[in-house]
Scaffold this motif. Structure first.
Motif, PDB file in Angstrom:
ATOM      1  N   ILE A   1       0.830  -1.206   0.000  1.00  0.00           N
ATOM      2  CA  ILE A   1       0.000   0.000   0.000  1.00  0.00           C
ATOM      3  C   ILE A   1       0.867   1.260   0.000  1.00  0.00           C
ATOM      4  N   ALA A   2       0.460   2.254  -0.798  1.00  0.00           N
ATOM      5  CA  ALA A   2       1.134   3.555  -0.840  1.00  0.00           C
ATOM      6  C   ALA A   2       0.152   4.647  -0.437  1.00  0.00           C
ATOM      7  N   ASN A   3       0.621   5.568   0.402  1.00  0.00           N
ATOM      8  CA  ASN A   3      -0.186   6.724   0.778  1.00  0.00           C
ATOM      9  C   ASN A   3       0.541   8.046   0.545  1.00  0.00           C
ATOM     10  N   THR A   4       1.691   7.969  -0.117  1.00  0.00           N
ATOM     11  CA  THR A   4       2.427   9.137  -0.550  1.00  0.00           C
ATOM     12  C   THR A   4       3.311   8.717  -1.710  1.00  0.00           C
ATOM     13  N   MET A   5       4.024   9.646  -2.302  1.00  0.00           N
ATOM     14  CA  MET A   5       4.784   9.327  -3.506  1.00  0.00           C
ATOM     15  C   MET A   5       6.104   8.629  -3.214  1.00  0.00           C
ATOM     16  N   PHE A   6       6.688   8.860  -2.026  1.00  0.00           N
ATOM     17  CA  PHE A   6       8.019   8.347  -1.735  1.00  0.00           C
ATOM     18  C   PHE A   6       7.975   6.898  -1.292  1.00  0.00           C
ATOM     19  N   VAL A   7       8.972   6.142  -1.722  1.00  0.00           N
ATOM     20  CA  VAL A   7       9.033   4.710  -1.417  1.00  0.00           C
ATOM     21  C   VAL A   7       9.713   4.443  -0.074  1.00  0.00           C
ATOM     22  N   ALA A   8      10.803   5.141   0.201  1.00  0.00           N
ATOM     23  CA  ALA A   8      11.632   4.840   1.363  1.00  0.00           C
ATOM     24  C   ALA A   8      10.895   5.111   2.670  1.00  0.00           C
ATOM     25  N   ASP A   9      11.014   4.180   3.617  1.00  0.00           N
ATOM     26  CA  ASP A   9      10.327   4.310   4.906  1.00  0.00           C
ATOM     27  C   ASP A   9      10.729   5.578   5.652  1.00  0.00           C
ATOM     28  N   TRP A  10      11.978   6.016   5.484  1.00  0.00           N
ATOM     29  CA  TRP A  10      12.452   7.164   6.270  1.00  0.00           C
ATOM     30  C   TRP A  10      11.822   8.478   5.819  1.00  0.00           C
ATOM     31  N   THR A  11      11.076   8.451   4.714  1.00  0.00           N
ATOM     32  CA  THR A  11      10.369   9.650   4.247  1.00  0.00           C
ATOM     33  C   THR A  11       8.916   9.690   4.712  1.00  0.00           C
ATOM     34  N   HIS A  12       8.491   8.691   5.493  1.00  0.00           N
ATOM     35  CA  HIS A  12       7.092   8.581   5.903  1.00  0.00           C
ATOM     36  C   HIS A  12       6.933   9.004   7.352  1.00  0.00           C
ATOM     37  N   PRO A  13       6.207  10.078   7.641  1.00  0.00           N
ATOM     38  CA  PRO A  13       5.908  10.413   9.034  1.00  0.00           C
ATOM     39  C   PRO A  13       4.918   9.410   9.613  1.00  0.00           C
ATOM     40  N   ASP A  14       4.838   9.380  10.923  1.00  0.00           N
ATOM     41  CA  ASP A  14       3.991   8.387  11.590  1.00  0.00           C
ATOM     42  C   ASP A  14       2.502   8.667  11.431  1.00  0.00           C
TER      43      ASP A  14
ATOM     44  N   GLU B   1      19.507  11.844   8.078  1.00  0.00           N
ATOM     45  CA  GLU B   1      18.891  12.397   9.286  1.00  0.00           C
ATOM     46  C   GLU B   1      18.507  13.856   9.080  1.00  0.00           C
ATOM     47  N   GLU B   2      19.341  14.608   8.366  1.00  0.00           N
ATOM     48  CA  GLU B   2      19.036  16.009   8.101  1.00  0.00           C
ATOM     49  C   GLU B   2      17.952  16.170   7.052  1.00  0.00           C
ATOM     50  N   ARG B   3      17.917  15.287   6.094  1.00  0.00           N
ATOM     51  CA  ARG B   3      16.984  15.397   4.972  1.00  0.00           C
ATOM     52  C   ARG B   3      15.590  14.886   5.318  1.00  0.00           C
ATOM     53  N   ALA B   4      15.507  13.901   6.192  1.00  0.00           N
ATOM     54  CA  ALA B   4      14.245  13.213   6.459  1.00  0.00           C
ATOM     55  C   ALA B   4      13.093  14.156   6.822  1.00  0.00           C
ATOM     56  N   PRO B   5      13.291  15.155   7.689  1.00  0.00           N
ATOM     57  CA  PRO B   5      12.148  16.011   8.046  1.00  0.00           C
ATOM     58  C   PRO B   5      11.532  16.740   6.857  1.00  0.00           C
ATOM     59  N   TYR B   6      12.343  17.099   5.872  1.00  0.00           N
ATOM     60  CA  TYR B   6      11.818  17.814   4.710  1.00  0.00           C
ATOM     61  C   TYR B   6      10.940  16.897   3.870  1.00  0.00           C
ATOM     62  N   TYR B   7      11.414  15.684   3.630  1.00  0.00           N
ATOM     63  CA  TYR B   7      10.633  14.762   2.812  1.00  0.00           C
ATOM     64  C   TYR B   7       9.417  14.227   3.572  1.00  0.00           C
ATOM     65  N   GLN B   8       9.529  14.116   4.882  1.00  0.00           N
ATOM     66  CA  GLN B   8       8.365  13.711   5.660  1.00  0.00           C
ATOM     67  C   GLN B   8       7.277  14.775   5.615  1.00  0.00           C
ATOM     68  N   GLU B   9       7.678  16.033   5.601  1.00  0.00           N
ATOM     69  CA  GLU B   9       6.676  17.096   5.476  1.00  0.00           C
ATOM     70  C   GLU B   9       6.022  17.063   4.101  1.00  0.00           C
ATOM     71  N   ILE B  10       6.812  16.812   3.055  1.00  0.00           N
ATOM     72  CA  ILE B  10       6.222  16.656   1.721  1.00  0.00           C
ATOM     73  C   ILE B  10       5.221  15.504   1.722  1.00  0.00           C
ATOM     74  N   SER B  11       5.623  14.380   2.305  1.00  0.00           N
ATOM     75  CA  SER B  11       4.724  13.221   2.365  1.00  0.00           C
ATOM     76  C   SER B  11       3.409  13.586   3.028  1.00  0.00           C
ATOM     77  N   LYS B  12       3.492  14.333   4.120  1.00  0.00           N
ATOM     78  CA  LYS B  12       2.283  14.718   4.848  1.00  0.00           C
ATOM     79  C   LYS B  12       1.387  15.601   3.986  1.00  0.00           C
ATOM     80  N   ILE B  13       1.991  16.564   3.287  1.00  0.00           N
ATOM     81  CA  ILE B  13       1.209  17.464   2.430  1.00  0.00           C
ATOM     82  C   ILE B  13       0.533  16.688   1.302  1.00  0.00           C
ATOM     83  N   LEU B  14       1.305  15.834   0.630  1.00  0.00           N
ATOM     84  CA  LEU B  14       0.744  15.082  -0.494  1.00  0.00           C
ATOM     85  C   LEU B  14      -0.310  14.090  -0.015  1.00  0.00           C
TER      86      LEU B  14
END
Length: 252
Positions: free
Chosen positions: A51-64, A188-201
């Protein structure tokens, strides 16, 4: 045989957000709630997807706190009603996968959407025909995927304001976050930015995210190294590993 290698390939409902009747995010959210994605994966796709709920594949880009969009046709109907959806609309729905599994998948999607008052008319086109539909602005909806691959920064190619495949979606904060994600070197530095994108999308649903495709791979047991190495890889890009370490292989 390695049956469940993540292909780095998010699959989704594509929307033309330049059309006024697709601009309300409740309409797009409703279409995802309306589809029993897990049942399609378990039956038609024989388990070959997640199942996908955002565009990114990697787990570290997914907020909880991503909305899981569990199958809920009643919620879908309510969202459509709240958005003033016209259930008499016939939607041109294009796709280019000609194999039987994908045809059956689209038939199932059509049936699920029809149950909540969304009537798609699937139409198989070749890539040149699809490009023409994009070019003349007549595109409405479709079933597509993109090679997202390992690094989330690649998503900017199809999601930034003004790019063709963004199809009218524009969120300047998303563009800013893509830039910030490339400004740092460590995960670690990049993850918060992509997690925010995931949340928006996940909330705005510019695409109706369905699943991440997997790619079964098989190796001859006489070759020592490939299977052992591939089984540790997080995902592939169109069946192509990011690195092979062929110098470590040997043949019995």
């Amino acid at each position: 045989v390695l049956p469940d290698m993540n292909a780095g390939l998010p699959t989704y409902l594509q929307f033309n957000l330049n059309l006024d009747w697709l601009q309300d995010p409740r309409v797009r959210q409703a279409m995802v709630y309306a589809i029993d994605r897990q049942t399609i994966i378990d039956t038609i796709k024989k388990g070959t997807a997640t199942i996908a709920n955002t565009m990114f594949v990697a787990d570290w880009t997914h907020p909880d706190d991503l909305e899981p969009y569990n199958y809920d046709p009643e919620k879908a109907k309510q969202l459509l009603a709240d958005a003033g959806w016209d259930s008499s609309r016939q939607i041109d729905f294009i796709y280019y996968y000609a194999d039987q599994v994908n045809k059956d998948t689209i038939t199932a999607i059509q049936a699920y959407l029809a149950q909540v008052g969304v009537n798609i008319v699937p139409r198989l086109l070749n890539p040149a025909e699809i490009q023409a539909v994009y070019g003349d602005g007549s595109f409405e909806m479709g079933y597509f995927a993109n090679g997202q691959g390992l690094d989330p920064s690649l998503g900017a190619l199809v999601q930034r304001c003004g790019t063709q495949l963004a199809l009218g979606y524009c969120n300047e904060r998303v563009d800013e976050l893509f830039d910030l994600g490339l400004s740092k070197a460590t995960r670690e530095e990049r993850a918060p930015y992509y997690q925010e994108i995931s949340k928006i999308l996940n909330e705005e649903m510019p695409r109706g995210y369905l699943w991440y495709e997997v790619r079964p791979l098989a190796f001859n047991n006489r070759a020592v190294g490939p299977a052992e190495h591939f089984s540790q890889m997080p995902n592939l890009i169109f069946d192509v590993p990011v690195y092979n370490e062929v110098e470590l292989w040997e043949v019995k």
